[in-house]
Design an enzyme around this catalytic site. Sequence first.
Site, PDB file in Angstrom:
ATOM      1  N   HIS A 254       0.792  -1.236   0.000  1.00 51.14           N
ATOM      2  CA  HIS A 254       0.000   0.000   0.000  1.00 51.14           C
ATOM      3  C   HIS A 254       0.819   1.279   0.000  1.00 51.14           C
ATOM      4  CE1 HIS A 254       0.983  -0.295   4.272  1.00 51.14           C
ATOM      5  NE2 HIS A 254       0.787   1.004   4.329  1.00 51.14           N
TER       6      HIS A 254
HETATM    7  C1  UD1 Z   1      -1.919   5.729   5.677  1.00 48.84           C
HETATM    8  C2  UD1 Z   1      -0.598   6.257   6.220  1.00 48.84           C
HETATM    9  C3  UD1 Z   1       0.483   5.195   6.060  1.00 48.84           C
HETATM   10  C4  UD1 Z   1       0.052   3.894   6.692  1.00 48.84           C
HETATM   11  C5  UD1 Z   1      -1.305   3.479   6.147  1.00 48.84           C
HETATM   12  C6  UD1 Z   1      -1.764   2.251   6.894  1.00 48.84           C
HETATM   13  C7  UD1 Z   1      -0.210   8.671   5.998  1.00 48.84           C
HETATM   14  C8  UD1 Z   1       0.544   9.691   5.265  1.00 48.84           C
HETATM   15  N1  UD1 Z   1      -0.158   7.433   5.482  1.00 48.84           N
HETATM   16  O1  UD1 Z   1      -1.740   5.506   4.284  1.00 48.84           O
HETATM   17  O2  UD1 Z   1       1.664   5.621   6.707  1.00 48.84           O
HETATM   18  O3  UD1 Z   1       1.013   2.918   6.385  1.00 48.84           O
HETATM   19  O4  UD1 Z   1      -2.258   4.532   6.343  1.00 48.84           O
HETATM   20  O5  UD1 Z   1      -2.724   1.527   6.222  1.00 48.84           O
HETATM   21  O6  UD1 Z   1      -0.812   8.960   7.000  1.00 48.84           O
HETATM   22  N2  UD1 Z   1      -9.227   4.975   1.677  1.00 48.84           N
HETATM   23  C9  UD1 Z   1     -10.448   4.368   1.663  1.00 48.84           C
HETATM   24  N3  UD1 Z   1     -10.997   4.000   2.855  1.00 48.84           N
HETATM   25  C10 UD1 Z   1     -10.408   4.223   4.053  1.00 48.84           C
HETATM   26  C11 UD1 Z   1      -9.167   4.863   4.057  1.00 48.84           C
HETATM   27  C12 UD1 Z   1      -8.577   5.233   2.857  1.00 48.84           C
HETATM   28  O7  UD1 Z   1     -11.028   4.131   0.605  1.00 48.84           O
HETATM   29  O8  UD1 Z   1     -10.975   3.846   5.090  1.00 48.84           O
HETATM   30  C13 UD1 Z   1      -8.593   5.311   0.373  1.00 48.84           C
HETATM   31  C14 UD1 Z   1      -8.904   6.716  -0.105  1.00 48.84           C
HETATM   32  O9  UD1 Z   1      -8.962   6.669  -1.493  1.00 48.84           O
HETATM   33  C15 UD1 Z   1      -7.662   7.488   0.340  1.00 48.84           C
HETATM   34  C16 UD1 Z   1      -6.574   6.446   0.180  1.00 48.84           C
HETATM   35  O10 UD1 Z   1      -7.178   5.217   0.533  1.00 48.84           O
HETATM   36  O11 UD1 Z   1      -7.443   8.624  -0.447  1.00 48.84           O
HETATM   37  C17 UD1 Z   1      -5.357   6.695   1.062  1.00 48.84           C
HETATM   38  O12 UD1 Z   1      -5.728   6.853   2.443  1.00 48.84           O
HETATM   39  P1  UD1 Z   1      -4.772   7.675   3.454  1.00 48.84           P
HETATM   40  O13 UD1 Z   1      -5.228   7.516   4.835  1.00 48.84           O
HETATM   41  O14 UD1 Z   1      -4.601   9.051   2.941  1.00 48.84           O
HETATM   42  O15 UD1 Z   1      -3.378   6.987   3.252  1.00 48.84           O
HETATM   43  P2  UD1 Z   1      -2.982   5.449   3.324  1.00 48.84           P
HETATM   44  O16 UD1 Z   1      -2.447   5.032   2.009  1.00 48.84           O
HETATM   45  O17 UD1 Z   1      -4.100   4.660   3.893  1.00 48.84           O
HETATM   46  N1  UDP Z   2      -3.329  -5.707   8.924  1.00 49.02           N
HETATM   47  C1  UDP Z   2      -4.567  -6.330   9.042  1.00 49.02           C
HETATM   48  N2  UDP Z   2      -5.210  -6.724   7.907  1.00 49.02           N
HETATM   49  C2  UDP Z   2      -4.677  -6.559   6.674  1.00 49.02           C
HETATM   50  C3  UDP Z   2      -3.407  -5.929   6.575  1.00 49.02           C
HETATM   51  C4  UDP Z   2      -2.772  -5.504   7.726  1.00 49.02           C
HETATM   52  O1  UDP Z   2      -5.063  -6.549  10.140  1.00 49.02           O
HETATM   53  O2  UDP Z   2      -5.313  -6.937   5.676  1.00 49.02           O
HETATM   54  C5  UDP Z   2      -2.675  -5.247  10.178  1.00 49.02           C
HETATM   55  C6  UDP Z   2      -1.283  -5.814  10.403  1.00 49.02           C
HETATM   56  O3  UDP Z   2      -1.245  -6.261  11.729  1.00 49.02           O
HETATM   57  C7  UDP Z   2      -0.367  -4.637  10.183  1.00 49.02           C
HETATM   58  C8  UDP Z   2      -1.234  -3.483  10.583  1.00 49.02           C
HETATM   59  O4  UDP Z   2      -2.538  -3.843  10.119  1.00 49.02           O
HETATM   60  O5  UDP Z   2       0.786  -4.664  10.976  1.00 49.02           O
HETATM   61  C9  UDP Z   2      -0.755  -2.158  10.031  1.00 49.02           C
HETATM   62  O6  UDP Z   2      -1.188  -2.012   8.777  1.00 49.02           O
HETATM   63  P1  UDP Z   2      -0.510  -1.324   7.544  1.00 49.02           P
HETATM   64  O7  UDP Z   2       0.422  -2.273   6.900  1.00 49.02           O
HETATM   65  O8  UDP Z   2      -1.666  -0.821   6.782  1.00 49.02           O
HETATM   66  O9  UDP Z   2       0.246  -0.031   8.118  1.00 49.02           O
HETATM   67  P2  UDP Z   2       1.786   0.322   8.342  1.00 49.02           P
HETATM   68  O10 UDP Z   2       2.260  -0.525   9.461  1.00 49.02           O
HETATM   69  O11 UDP Z   2       2.509   0.090   7.061  1.00 49.02           O
HETATM   70  O12 UDP Z   2       1.763   1.769   8.670  1.00 49.02           O
END
Ligand code: UD1
Ligand code: UDP
Length: 365
Positions: A208
């Site tokens: 992601h």
């Molecule tokens: C965010 C964090 C990242 C973390 C990740 C965990 C920042 C800068 N990034 O990235 O460090 O590793 O979360 O998963 O804070 N969206 C949905 N539904 C949701 C949430 C997001 O559809 O519930 C979609 C939207 O299109 C959104 C995109 O995902 O624009 C990105 O979401 P965002 O929270 O901005 O960043 P992540 O890639 O999730």
């Molecule tokens: N995780 C989960 N379901 C998934 C993918 C991830 O429960 O399908 C959990 C997993 O324990 C992981 C945590 O979510 O360590 C954090 O998620 P993510 O990788 O999105 O965030 P990051 O640690 O990269 O910020």
Amino acid sequence: MTKTIVSVVGARPNFLKTAPLLREFARHPESIKSLLVHTGQHYDYSMSEAFFQDLELPPPDFHLEAGSASHSVQTAKVMTRFEEVALEVRPDWVVVFGDVNSTLACALVCAKERIPLAHVEAGLRSFDKTMPEEINRLLTDQVADLLFVSEPAGVDNLFREGVEKEKVFLVGNIMIDALIQFMERADSSSVLKKLGLNPGTYLVMTMHRAGNVDSQENLMQLVRLVHSISERAPIVFPLHPRTARNLKQFGLMDELQSCSNVKLTAPLGYLDFLFTVKHSLGILSDSGGVQSETTYLNVPCLTFREVTEQPVTVDMGTNTLVGLNSDQILLLVDDILNQKGKKARSIPLWDGQTAERITEVLLNH
Ligand code: UD1
Ligand code: UDP
């Protein structure tokens, strides 16, 4: 005297990091009034509510409903809405976790309103400022009053940046507290049965990071790679919403769905995810949290990044940084399938007691 402590969560990794701490706070009802703020950065059921259920988190006392937006808009929305909560509650401590936009937004509010701030998972550095998370970590640590660090490299980073020694505490990795606390419940997951897979026969993939999935070229390379790997072993691939959105936008979803040995799923709940990882042959991922979980579980992890903010997972754990080098990745996947993947040593302070150590410092400060 009772201390009011506000914990802030917003995105998936925050939920697991908060759960052990809130549980520990609840053991001190006479000394701690605990409040939970959800910024709403993640909002899909599978990215948020599912974790509240799996992790038995209390409903948030305040929900800021910030949602998705550009980095600046999202950070600004969380700031303006959190400022109201901070001024209303005037807590003794605000606790923020990790490196997401919600973390920095609330840290800035605390700095401006002079509210004491504790940062859990402080000091980690990838030294790659193109990652938004690196900016969030650097700035949050600059304004935090207490910095709770998960591995020794984090302490060195903070001292090098001039953070005062008295503020820094090496307490271990709170994600491992969650893993230890919830593994017994995860063990009764039926996810593998639902996927039609036997333990020890498949790989897991999560992807992601913006750097990997926001570029059409990289995502196309990833899809081709998944195809090649799936000819060697089945892959369970829960799709992060960012990745799902981009696969559709770049017209790559059909190609991925046509790989018969790839089990594409919605994001898994925490208990199902832990169970799936524990019984896998190995993981391909660009996640932060997965690097430490796989090290603790002694499951080989190939991290699709050039750098990591958690060097201990490479030096002592099962993590190997592979970037997006397809040839190297296929060789390492073959090693994993031939039982030649990296093995982990146990990491000091990753013992399930991190929340206890943090609470003790918060209470005595
Ligand atoms: C965010 C964090 C990242 C973390 C990740 C965990 C920042 C800068 N990034 O990235 O460090 O590793 O979360 O998963 O804070 N969206 C949905 N539904 C949701 C949430 C997001 O559809 O519930 C979609 C939207 O299109 C959104 C995109 O995902 O624009 C990105 O979401 P965002 O929270 O901005 O960043 P992540 O890639 O999730
Ligand atoms: N995780 C989960 N379901 C998934 C993918 C991830 O429960 O399908 C959990 C997993 O324990 C992981 C945590 O979510 O360590 C954090 O998620 P993510 O990788 O999105 O965030 P990051 O640690 O990269 O910020």
